[in-house]
Write a protein that holds these residues in place. Structure first.
Motif, PDB file in Angstrom:
ATOM      1  N   VAL A  75       0.848  -1.184   0.000  1.00 36.84           N
ATOM      2  CA  VAL A  75       0.000   0.000   0.000  1.00 36.84           C
ATOM      3  C   VAL A  75       0.892   1.246   0.000  1.00 36.84           C
ATOM      4  O   VAL A  75       1.808   1.351   0.804  1.00 36.84           O
ATOM      5  N   THR A  76       0.653   2.112  -0.918  1.00 34.46           N
ATOM      6  CA  THR A  76       1.375   3.387  -0.928  1.00 34.46           C
ATOM      7  C   THR A  76       0.345   4.509  -0.808  1.00 34.46           C
ATOM      8  O   THR A  76      -0.627   4.544  -1.560  1.00 34.46           O
ATOM      9  N   VAL A  77       0.578   5.350   0.144  1.00 33.05           N
ATOM     10  CA  VAL A  77      -0.331   6.478   0.295  1.00 33.05           C
ATOM     11  C   VAL A  77       0.489   7.757   0.183  1.00 33.05           C
ATOM     12  O   VAL A  77       1.486   7.917   0.876  1.00 33.05           O
ATOM     13  N   SER A  78       0.124   8.631  -0.698  1.00 28.66           N
ATOM     14  CA  SER A  78       0.831   9.914  -0.747  1.00 28.66           C
ATOM     15  C   SER A  78      -0.197  11.041  -0.665  1.00 28.66           C
ATOM     16  O   SER A  78      -1.280  10.946  -1.247  1.00 28.66           O
ATOM     17  N   MET A  79       0.172  11.995   0.088  1.00 28.41           N
ATOM     18  CA  MET A  79      -0.761  13.088   0.347  1.00 28.41           C
ATOM     19  C   MET A  79      -0.179  14.396  -0.153  1.00 28.41           C
ATOM     20  O   MET A  79       0.965  14.730   0.142  1.00 28.41           O
ATOM     21  N   ILE A  80      -0.935  15.148  -0.903  1.00 18.63           N
ATOM     22  CA  ILE A  80      -0.548  16.503  -1.274  1.00 18.63           C
ATOM     23  C   ILE A  80      -1.706  17.381  -0.871  1.00 18.63           C
ATOM     24  O   ILE A  80      -2.819  17.238  -1.403  1.00 18.63           O
ATOM     25  N   ASN A  81      -1.456  18.243   0.079  1.00 20.06           N
ATOM     26  CA  ASN A  81      -2.519  19.020   0.694  1.00 20.06           C
ATOM     27  C   ASN A  81      -3.627  18.067   1.173  1.00 20.06           C
ATOM     28  O   ASN A  81      -3.378  17.210   2.005  1.00 20.06           O
ATOM     29  N   LYS A  82      -4.802  18.199   0.601  1.00 23.79           N
ATOM     30  CA  LYS A  82      -5.866  17.301   1.040  1.00 23.79           C
ATOM     31  C   LYS A  82      -6.115  16.166   0.053  1.00 23.79           C
ATOM     32  O   LYS A  82      -6.968  15.322   0.256  1.00 23.79           O
ATOM     33  N   VAL A 102      -5.376  12.812  -1.629  1.00 21.82           N
ATOM     34  CA  VAL A 102      -4.709  11.575  -1.217  1.00 21.82           C
ATOM     35  C   VAL A 102      -4.694  10.608  -2.388  1.00 21.82           C
ATOM     36  O   VAL A 102      -5.716  10.386  -3.032  1.00 21.82           O
ATOM     37  N   LEU A 103      -3.516  10.090  -2.661  1.00 27.11           N
ATOM     38  CA  LEU A 103      -3.382   9.105  -3.730  1.00 27.11           C
ATOM     39  C   LEU A 103      -3.021   7.774  -3.082  1.00 27.11           C
ATOM     40  O   LEU A 103      -2.021   7.670  -2.379  1.00 27.11           O
ATOM     41  N   LEU A 147      -4.800  -1.396  -7.547  1.00 27.02           N
ATOM     42  CA  LEU A 147      -5.829  -0.397  -7.332  1.00 27.02           C
ATOM     43  C   LEU A 147      -5.175   0.976  -7.180  1.00 27.02           C
ATOM     44  O   LEU A 147      -4.181   1.126  -6.460  1.00 27.02           O
ATOM     45  N   THR A 148      -5.728   1.940  -7.880  1.00 22.32           N
ATOM     46  CA  THR A 148      -5.248   3.314  -7.689  1.00 22.32           C
ATOM     47  C   THR A 148      -6.445   4.181  -7.364  1.00 22.32           C
ATOM     48  O   THR A 148      -7.377   4.272  -8.143  1.00 22.32           O
ATOM     49  N   ILE A 149      -6.413   4.770  -6.188  1.00 19.70           N
ATOM     50  CA  ILE A 149      -7.542   5.585  -5.770  1.00 19.70           C
ATOM     51  C   ILE A 149      -7.081   7.031  -5.604  1.00 19.70           C
ATOM     52  O   ILE A 149      -6.117   7.308  -4.884  1.00 19.70           O
ATOM     53  N   LYS A 150      -7.767   7.917  -6.239  1.00 23.46           N
ATOM     54  CA  LYS A 150      -7.515   9.343  -6.006  1.00 23.46           C
ATOM     55  C   LYS A 150      -8.666   9.855  -5.163  1.00 23.46           C
ATOM     56  O   LYS A 150      -9.828   9.677  -5.521  1.00 23.46           O
ATOM     57  N   SER A 151      -8.362  10.450  -4.100  1.00 22.76           N
ATOM     58  CA  SER A 151      -9.438  10.870  -3.210  1.00 22.76           C
ATOM     59  C   SER A 151      -9.091  12.170  -2.497  1.00 22.76           C
ATOM     60  O   SER A 151      -7.967  12.672  -2.564  1.00 22.76           O
ATOM     61  N   SER A 181      -3.600  11.070   9.082  1.00 25.84           N
ATOM     62  CA  SER A 181      -2.247  10.965   8.530  1.00 25.84           C
ATOM     63  C   SER A 181      -2.159   9.752   7.612  1.00 25.84           C
ATOM     64  O   SER A 181      -2.922   8.778   7.742  1.00 25.84           O
ATOM     65  N   SER A 182      -1.211   9.851   6.694  1.00 24.03           N
ATOM     66  CA  SER A 182      -1.112   8.802   5.681  1.00 24.03           C
ATOM     67  C   SER A 182      -0.786   7.460   6.321  1.00 24.03           C
ATOM     68  O   SER A 182      -1.185   6.408   5.808  1.00 24.03           O
ATOM     69  N   GLY A 183      -0.072   7.528   7.425  1.00 21.74           N
ATOM     70  CA  GLY A 183       0.286   6.289   8.119  1.00 21.74           C
ATOM     71  C   GLY A 183      -0.938   5.526   8.562  1.00 21.74           C
ATOM     72  O   GLY A 183      -1.003   4.291   8.440  1.00 21.74           O
ATOM     73  N   ILE A 184      -1.916   6.272   9.075  1.00 18.03           N
ATOM     74  CA  ILE A 184      -3.126   5.612   9.571  1.00 18.03           C
ATOM     75  C   ILE A 184      -3.897   4.973   8.410  1.00 18.03           C
ATOM     76  O   ILE A 184      -4.348   3.838   8.495  1.00 18.03           O
ATOM     77  N   ILE A 185      -4.004   5.716   7.328  1.00 14.87           N
ATOM     78  CA  ILE A 185      -4.694   5.185   6.151  1.00 14.87           C
ATOM     79  C   ILE A 185      -4.053   3.877   5.738  1.00 14.87           C
ATOM     80  O   ILE A 185      -4.709   2.855   5.475  1.00 14.87           O
TER      81      ILE A 185
END
Lengths: 129, 638
Positions: free
Chosen positions: B560-567, B569-570, B610-614, B623-627
């Motif tokens: 799982v990779t989560v990256s956040m830019i402002n609000k 989330v990818l 799976l790629t989710i843009k949200s 935080s991205s860690g929790i996601i």
């Protein structure tokens, strides 16, 4: 966000104040980021500094401003024109910049608004005879 | 002849210097002259002052080296300037001059005291200066900082500045106030000492200096050949003589004519002049004087415009102190005529030098010489020379420049042997200039090289950072900072995930072994992800296709990779495909307050990519860690 968790906010307790006092007595003022570590306080550096400067420092004068102090405050405020409270407080032994600011904002602000340009000549007449 | 009023004005003008002298001599902190206000009669206000106390900071931008005396005067000037600019600003803050040398933050405590004093006025009979004036008696205030405010209205200020002793005594219709930070026991003789030795005597010597200047320039005008030494003796004698006389406004003709007698000894005069601030100053100016007169003489010969100034020496002499100098000057004229002839004989060789000098001085420095030459035909010229004493010296670059030019240019011309026209001199100057320019060019070149290097590095940086939006340096740096931050964040995230995974792997080894055997591919692709902790988002899709070599037993959770830019989330994740897995994932995602606006999924060989843009729905940001943890918990269930 995470680093601030666990730091205490709000009122100081007498016991914590004593520790702060003792710590500054030992190490002197300054290096505020070390103070909370040295004294084992659960406070941020800003909080420590302000508590010391505005309340705990020795020789802080309490009570209302004397006529002389008011006179100097007005003079300097007119002269400096800006709200440089620390500069004004520097002229008033035992007063902190907070004290001067609060005094000005509570007592003088209204007066100055009514009468924006205060003549220094008039002031000299106000002075105690 | 100066009227009484003018004398008074001049007196006050000199008062500053005298005050400075007195304060410095007794080493007190400050001296203030409270004078009767011109606008408000019967009120004492700031007349003049000299500050001699502690200084917190000194701006080191002055071009000329100043001695302590001048520094003190300059500081006092600056303080006054600051006060004035502040009081102007009081009326309308916009007009505040930004160029004041001092800012309020630069002041030490005693300077504040001094500055605030400027705002005080006293009715006669009120306050310390007012009462002193009313009584006509000196007042000595010890422990000023503890004094009652009825006695000393500035006691609080004095306390903050730790001014301990303040004295006041009436002087010249006003009051002089002196203060010091140390306790000084009452001592009437000190006041007397200050009064007599600084405030009164030097005043008369200043007058005498004026007359001396008149005499001096008389001599110069008439007799260019007369030596500097002669003049000095003459002046010293005059000072000695007049200085010891009373506070006389008029120097009688007898006195001055005595002064002209060449046989009188010149002793004892240096002290007086020394007090008055610098023998050398006067001498150097006299020297310049002499030079000018030389050139004036010769330019007269060549009927230059400067000679106009020389044409009326008589007038110049007679106007300011006519009755004093008339007779001796006439005598001198006669004497001078002889000496002039002699000197011309002597100096016939040097004739062209002087011609050159005059042309030099005339050619380039008309503006600089302006004030000096004005003196020759201006009515109160000699007053100007005299008054300019200090100011002239502070502008000290002027005579130095002339002297320098003279020193450099004359030998050159001598080599040619002919007096040269100003144009030639200018040319010479141009020939000389390149050397200086070369240095400038060198530094300019170095600067350019530095800039080029900088630009080059910026370009490199730009090429290294993928997300540069604009081309200017600031945005390059901004983006680079952002990028580095992002990378750091990712390193941290991946590192922590890996640790977590290792721990979990150790604890769940047995149970997971079976899982892994079932889903080999899943494990493999995870490994490939963990092997490249710093992959870009862009590259993420490529990884899917990369073939996997190393088969690790560890179950990595880096699927799982989560990256956040402002609000925004990818989320990119891979997991073994199962019925309803997508639904469950979307459930988790929406539970995390995430609003999906695009979902891409593909299943191949039993692996769901799976790629989710949200976007976060509300203000709550997880935080991205929790996601990641949530999603990983989900995938682990399978």
């Amino acid at each position: 966000m995470a680093t601030n968790l666990g730091l205490r906010k709000g009122a100081w307790t007498a016991e914590v104040e004593m520790r702060l006092r003792k710590c500054i007595g030992e190490h002197g003022e300054g290096n505020w980021h070390l103070v909370s570590l040295r004294a084992g306080l659960n406070r941020c550096r800003k909080s420590c500094r302000q508590r010391w400067l505005n309340y705990l420092r020795p020789n802080i004068k309490r009570g209302s401003f004397s006529i002389d102090e008011v006179d100097i405050t007005i003079r300097l405020h007119i002269l400096i024109c800006l709200c440089k409270w620390s500069l004004i407080a520097g002229r008033l032994p035992g007063r902190t910049s907070n004290d001067v600011k609060y005094y000005w904002n509570t007592h003088m602000h209204k007066y100055m608004k009514e009468k924006p340009i205060l003549d220094l000549k008039e002031l000299s007449v106000i002075k105690p005879q | 002849m100066a009227t009484a009023l003018q004398m008074e004005g001049r007196m006050l003008e000199n008062l500053k210097k005298q005050l400075a002298l007195a304060v410095r001599n007794i080493q007190w902190s400050y001296g203030i002259f409270w004078s009767i206000s011109a606008r408000q009669p019967g009120v004492l206000e700031w007349g003049d002052g000299y500050y001699n106390g502690d200084i917190k900071t000194r701006k080191t931008t002055q071009a000329i080296e100043l001695n302590a005396d001048q520094l003190g005067l300059q500081r006092s000037e600056q303080l006054r300037e600051l006060y004035e600019s502040l009081s102007i600003g009081e009326a309308n803050p916009q007009s505040r001059r930004p160029s004041v040398a001092l800012s309020p933050e630069d002041l030490s405590d005693p300077e504040w005291y001094y500055l605030v004093c400027m705002s005080f006025v006293f009715n006669i009979g009120q306050g310390l200066p007012g009462r002193t004036l009313a009584n006509g008696q000196p007042t000595w205030l010890c422990n000023a900082h503890f004094a009652d405010s009825k006695v000393f209205s500035r006691s609080l200020l004095a306390k903050s500045a730790s001014i301990q002793t303040v004295i006041c005594f009436p002087f010249l219709g006003g009051v002089i106030e002196l203060g010091v930070t140390e306790p000084v026991p009452e001592d009437p003789s000190l006041i007397q000492h200050v009064k007599t030795s600084f405030l009164e005597i030097p005043y008369s010597t200043i007058i005498s200096k004026k007359s001396m200047m008149v005499a001096g320039s008389t001599r110069i005008d008439n007799n260019p050949a007369c030596t500097v030494l002669d003049q000095d003796i003459l002046q010293n004698k005059l000072i000695a003589y007049v200085g010891s006389a009373e506070l006389g406004i008029n120097v009688s003709p007898n006195n001055s004519s005595n002064g002209f007698e060449p046989s009188q000894p010149a002793e004892g005069s240096f002290m007086v002049e020394g007090i008055n601030g610098g023998v050398s100053q006067v001498q150097s100016w006299q020297f310049m004087d002499d030079e000018f007169s030389n050139c004036v003489l010769h330019s007269m010969n060549s009927s230059d415009c400067i000679s106009q100034t020389f044409v009326e020496p008589e007038k110049a002499i007679s106007t300011p102190k006519g009755e004093m100098a008339k007779q001796p000057c006439l005598q001198d004229l006669q004497e001078c005529n002889h000496t002039k002839m002699n000197s011309l004989d002597f100096r016939s060789d040097d004739l062209h030098y002087q011609g050159v000098l005059s042309s030099l001085l005339k050619s380039s420095h008309q503006s600089i010489l302006g004030p000096c030459f004005k003196n020759y035909h201006h009515e109160s010229s000699f007053g100007l020379w005299n008054k300019g004493d200090l100011e002239n010296f502070q502008r000290g670059g002027t005579p130095q420049m002339i002297l320098k030019k003279v020193l450099i240019a004359v030998p050159q011309m001598h080599a040619v042997g002919l007096p040269e026209s100003p144009e030639d001199i200018c040319k010479r100057d141009e020939v000389w200039r390149p050397e200086a320019d070369e240095i400038g060019a060198n530094s300019a070149l170095a600067e350019r090289r530095r800039r080029e290097k900088l630009n080059e590095r910026f370009l490199i940086l730009r090429s290294m950072v993928p997300s540069i939006s604009k081309g200017d340096k600031v945005s390059i740096l901004d983006d680079a900072i952002e990028y580095v931050k992002e990378l750091e964040r990712r390193v941290e995230e991946l590192g922590s995930c890996r640790e977590l995974a290792e721990v979990e792997a150790r604890t769940k080894r047995k149970s997971q072994d079976t899982v892994e055997r079932i889903s080999d591919n899943y494990g493999d692709s995870n490994v490939s992800n963990s092997k490249r902790p710093l992959i870009n988002k862009r590259k993420a899709c490529d990884i899917d296709e990369t073939s996997n070599y190393n088969v690790s037993k560890e179950s990595s959770t880096d699927n799982v990779t989560v990256s956040m830019i402002n609000k925004e989330v990818l989320i990119e994740m891979r997991c073994p495909w199962k019925e309803g897995v997508l639904l469950e994932i979307m459930d988790v995602v929406s539970n995390l307050q995430l609003d999906c606006h695009s979902v891409q999924s593909s299943a191949s060989e039993g692996i769901l990519s799976l790629t989710i843009k949200s976007k976060f729905k509300g203000s709550v940001v997880v935080s991205s860690g929790i996601i990641k943890q949530e999603l990983q918990r989900l995938t682990r269930k399978f």
